[in-house]
Design an enzyme around this catalytic site. Structure first.
Site, PDB file in Angstrom:
ATOM      1  N   HIS A 103       0.824  -1.208   0.000  1.00  0.00           N
ATOM      2  CA  HIS A 103       0.000   0.000   0.000  1.00  0.00           C
ATOM      3  C   HIS A 103       0.860   1.260   0.000  1.00  0.00           C
ATOM      4  O   HIS A 103       0.530   2.251  -0.656  1.00  0.00           O
ATOM      5  CB  HIS A 103      -0.929   0.002   1.215  1.00  0.00           C
ATOM      6  N   CYS A 132      -9.912   0.144   4.813  1.00  0.00           N
ATOM      7  CA  CYS A 132     -10.089  -1.072   3.999  1.00  0.00           C
ATOM      8  C   CYS A 132     -11.419  -1.026   3.251  1.00  0.00           C
ATOM      9  O   CYS A 132     -11.492  -1.272   2.044  1.00  0.00           O
ATOM     10  CB  CYS A 132     -10.057  -2.319   4.874  1.00  0.00           C
ATOM     11  N   HIS A 163     -12.089  -1.057  -0.716  1.00  0.00           N
ATOM     12  CA  HIS A 163     -12.419  -2.368  -1.267  1.00  0.00           C
ATOM     13  C   HIS A 163     -13.891  -2.738  -1.141  1.00  0.00           C
ATOM     14  O   HIS A 163     -14.324  -3.731  -1.720  1.00  0.00           O
ATOM     15  CB  HIS A 163     -11.567  -3.444  -0.582  1.00  0.00           C
ATOM     16  N   ARG A 193     -28.097 -33.465  37.262  1.00  0.00           N
ATOM     17  CA  ARG A 193     -27.960 -34.490  38.311  1.00  0.00           C
ATOM     18  C   ARG A 193     -28.176 -33.899  39.704  1.00  0.00           C
ATOM     19  O   ARG A 193     -27.577 -34.322  40.691  1.00  0.00           O
ATOM     20  CB  ARG A 193     -26.598 -35.182  38.231  1.00  0.00           C
ATOM     21  N   VAL A 242      -7.890  -8.158  29.233  1.00  0.00           N
ATOM     22  CA  VAL A 242      -7.804  -7.826  30.653  1.00  0.00           C
ATOM     23  C   VAL A 242      -6.930  -8.870  31.330  1.00  0.00           C
ATOM     24  O   VAL A 242      -7.207 -10.069  31.256  1.00  0.00           O
ATOM     25  CB  VAL A 242      -9.202  -7.781  31.296  1.00  0.00           C
ATOM     26  N   HIS A 265     -20.125 -32.920  24.309  1.00  0.00           N
ATOM     27  CA  HIS A 265     -21.297 -32.921  23.411  1.00  0.00           C
ATOM     28  C   HIS A 265     -21.228 -34.180  22.556  1.00  0.00           C
ATOM     29  O   HIS A 265     -20.177 -34.498  21.986  1.00  0.00           O
ATOM     30  CB  HIS A 265     -21.296 -31.685  22.527  1.00  0.00           C
ATOM     31  N   GLU A 324     -27.756 -30.043  18.447  1.00  0.00           N
ATOM     32  CA  GLU A 324     -28.678 -30.960  19.092  1.00  0.00           C
ATOM     33  C   GLU A 324     -30.065 -30.896  18.463  1.00  0.00           C
ATOM     34  O   GLU A 324     -30.810 -31.874  18.461  1.00  0.00           O
ATOM     35  CB  GLU A 324     -28.764 -30.619  20.578  1.00  0.00           C
ATOM     36  N   ARG A 383     -27.133 -34.906  27.114  1.00  0.00           N
ATOM     37  CA  ARG A 383     -25.861 -34.977  26.405  1.00  0.00           C
ATOM     38  C   ARG A 383     -24.874 -35.940  27.063  1.00  0.00           C
ATOM     39  O   ARG A 383     -24.131 -36.641  26.360  1.00  0.00           O
ATOM     40  CB  ARG A 383     -25.239 -33.573  26.339  1.00  0.00           C
ATOM     41  N   HIS A 439     -17.423 -29.554  24.990  1.00  0.00           N
ATOM     42  CA  HIS A 439     -18.358 -28.544  24.508  1.00  0.00           C
ATOM     43  C   HIS A 439     -18.595 -27.415  25.502  1.00  0.00           C
ATOM     44  O   HIS A 439     -18.653 -26.256  25.119  1.00  0.00           O
ATOM     45  CB  HIS A 439     -19.687 -29.200  24.161  1.00  0.00           C
ATOM     46  N   HIS A 440     -18.756 -27.749  26.777  1.00  0.00           N
ATOM     47  CA  HIS A 440     -19.130 -26.729  27.755  1.00  0.00           C
ATOM     48  C   HIS A 440     -18.491 -27.066  29.097  1.00  0.00           C
ATOM     49  O   HIS A 440     -18.440 -28.227  29.496  1.00  0.00           O
ATOM     50  CB  HIS A 440     -20.657 -26.695  27.916  1.00  0.00           C
ATOM     51  N   ARG A 449     -25.203 -29.707  31.362  1.00  0.00           N
ATOM     52  CA  ARG A 449     -26.076 -28.652  30.856  1.00  0.00           C
ATOM     53  C   ARG A 449     -27.007 -29.178  29.778  1.00  0.00           C
ATOM     54  O   ARG A 449     -26.583 -29.920  28.889  1.00  0.00           O
ATOM     55  CB  ARG A 449     -25.240 -27.502  30.270  1.00  0.00           C
TER      56      ARG A 449
END
Length: 585
Positions: A31, A58, A62, A217, A294, A381, A394, A418, A518-519, A558
């Site tokens: 550039h 940009c 473009h 549970r 942070v 999962h 799911e 799950r 997954h989680h 979950r």
């Protein structure tokens, strides 16, 4: 002086042809040779952490992503589900570019200036000396509320805090917002909505809470689950007030009725919600700063919040003062060290998480004495595309897909929770399974086209042909039996209650799936106001948290559809109480 449109076209032609580009030339030099450094930068050059001016340049040359999108390409990065993110998320002026898509995928796309020398990443480490110097120097800016993390929980907290009168800044360490929420494919669980009423679905707050507790549970915090259920309908209403479409209604595993709300037309819920929240933040003039990690929470002598130290990509280390902080940094599903420590049996498992899910908020909170809840519980999962990091939603099962083993035999109720589904798959001889469905499901689930686009689906004109392609010799008998169960409204094999579709309409599809991380259910302990608790279970004054960084809401497992509900319900609560705390001082 900006490049004009003719120069822009010429630049693109040179980039694509390879002519007149030195092997090790950078985008910045290219550039500058065409015009000057002011092609991209202001004069004098001062780059913000969000690289706002550069990205505007940009686009002025473009065009927007919508203008750059090319339907002829097999994989078009400018039409990504990540949405309208910074151009500099992929293109770097002075170092090697990186295709952001390949954080999850493996697309073979030649990036312009790919031979540019790669520089050390700005966020490669945490420099404790520079953090301390920033604290010693004192705050360079004072706010009411700082929100850490730009996913659904963070955006909802920031918008809520702003609407309650606070001066807010949201910090996101990545070059674009979205977090794990951007990857959500299912929907948001809610009870007592107009959508349920329109379909004549009877549901109760008590049922929602009971399903969540049973799925977890019974290790969930009942007080938090009660709030999740009671405020879920208002969460949907809130999203709709910001511009979201939540008109489609499906049933997720572990739920006794249809309560998973999602965009009509079958689009993925995550990109839609994040797009809505991004626009809502802009409309409310909320300062969202990306490339801003942070790295420390600073406390006063009385252990109340004093502010944070932020490491900006271009601004370096600075302390920002605030009376309230909201942690919305997500879980630790992409931090292999933390997974190995807290859940060693999952150490080598693939993950569906965004690369940003590295447990930063948990580490920040632990450092100042915050208490943790269920920190070692990680959810696998059951249906992540085998040998990939792509989640097969799911709701694909909820809409009508069946799950079979490598012989083509069903082995479990597809709408179970799950954890049970994952365990059942891992007990099969090959430790993976297939989801099988037909064109009826594809017509209802727009996102499935994306799986086909990614080359993940096996496809055939008949079930017999599909069985041959996938080597599932018992699939024809399984499908025949399932179609009879569906017609009679009773699953004699596994007791599946909801069978909305049969498998009769060609073409027929199958996708390989296997369990993956997954989680992370556990995290920072909070009370009903989303206030973070210390090791003595007392409130840390001014510190709040919401979303996957917290524990207690989901227990040991979950349910699908409860994560987005968690981010909206508790994100709003965290923002509201953070603003109240800051403004009363």
């Amino acid at each position: 002086m900006k490049l004009n449109k003719i120069a822009s076209v010429m630049a693109v032609m040179l980039l694509t042809s390879g002519v007149a580009i030195a092997k090790d030339q950078s985008l910045a030099n290219f550039h500058a040779d065409m015009d000057s450094c002011q092609s991209c930068h202001s004069k004098p050059i001062k780059v913000s952490d969000s690289e706002t001016h550069e990205n505007q340049q940009c686009r002025s040359c473009h065009g927007s992503y919508e203008e750059l999108a090319n339907e002829k390409l097999k994989f078009d990065p400018h039409a990504s589900h990540l949405g309208d993110i910074n151009c500099t998320s992929c293109h770097s002026g002075h170092s090697k570019p990186q295709l952001t898509c390949n954080n999850c995928h493996n697309f073979e796309i030649d990036m312009p200036f790919a031979d540019t020398k790669e520089k050390k990443k700005w966020d490669a480490g945490w420099n404790q000396d520079k953090i301390q110097k920033a604290i010693d120097k004192g705050p360079v800016e004072t706010l009411d509320v700082i929100v850490v993390g730009g996913g659904s929980a963070g955006f909802n907290a920031a918008i809520s805090a702003k609407m309650h009168g606070a001066k807010v800044v949201l910090f996101e360490k990545a070059p674009y917002t979205g977090g794990n929420s951007m990857l959500a494919a299912g929907g948001i669980n809610a009870v007592g909505t107009p959508q349920q009423k329109k379909k004549g679905i009877e549901d109760k707050v008590e049922w929602f809470a009971e399903d969540a507790m049973k799925g977890g549970r019974y290790k969930n915090d009942p007080k938090l689950v009660k709030i999740l259920a009671e405020e879920s309908a208002d969460a949907v209403k809130w999203l709709e007030s910001l511009g979201a479409n939540m008109d489609d209604l499906k049933r997720s595993g572990g739920a006794r009725v249809e309560r998973t709300h999602r965009p009509s037309g079958g689009a993925s819920v995550g990109p839609h919600i994040i797009d809505v929240l991004r626009k809502a933040a802009v409309d409310r003039n909320i300062d969202v700063r990306v490339n801003s990690r942070v790295e420390k929470i600073v406390l006063n002598d009385d252990k109340s919040v004093a502010g944070v130290v932020v490491h900006g990509r271009h601004s370096g280390y600075n302390m920002i003062a605030a009376d309230s902080i909201v942690l919305a940094t997500g879980g630790y599903g992409m931090n292999k060290e933390m997974i190995s420590w807290y859940r060693p049996t999952f150490a080598n498992m693939t993950s569906s998480n965004n690369v940003t899910a590295t447990g930063d908020g948990i580490k920040l909170a632990k450092e100042i004495g915050a208490s943790m809840t269920d920190i070692d519980w990680v959810q696998a999962h059951p249906t992540i595309g085998k040998d990939s990091r792509i989640l097969i939603s799911e709701t694909v099962r909820g809409v009508g897909a069946i799950m079979v083993n490598t012989d083509g035999k069903r082995f479990i109720n597809e709408l179970t929770t799950r954890d049970r589904a994952s365990d059942a798959i891992l007990k099969q001889k090959d430790k993976y399974a297939w989801l099988v469905f037909d064109e009826q499901l594809v017509e209802k689930k727009k996102m499935v086209r994306g799986y086909e686009h990614l080359g993940m689906l096996s496809k055939a004109n008949t079930i017999e042909e599909l069985a041959k392609i996938t080597d599932m010799n018992q699939l024809p008998q399984t499908v025949s039996a399932y179609n009879k169960y569906q017609k009679n409204g009773k699953d004699d094999a596994f007791g599946r209650e909801d069978m909305p579709l049969n498998l009769t309409k060609a073409p027929f599809y199958a996708v390989k799936v296997a369990p993956g991380i997954h989680h992370t259910m556990g995290g920072v302990a909070i009370d009903t106001d989303s206030n973070v608790l210390n090791l003595q279970s007392w409130k840390i004054p001014g510190l709040f948290a919401a979303g996957e960084v917290t524990g207690g809401v989901h227990g040991f497992n979950r349910l699908g559809g409860n994560a987005i509900a968690d981010t909206v319900v508790f994100g709003r609560r965290a923002g509201e109480h953070a603003a109240e705390h800051a403004l009363k001082k």
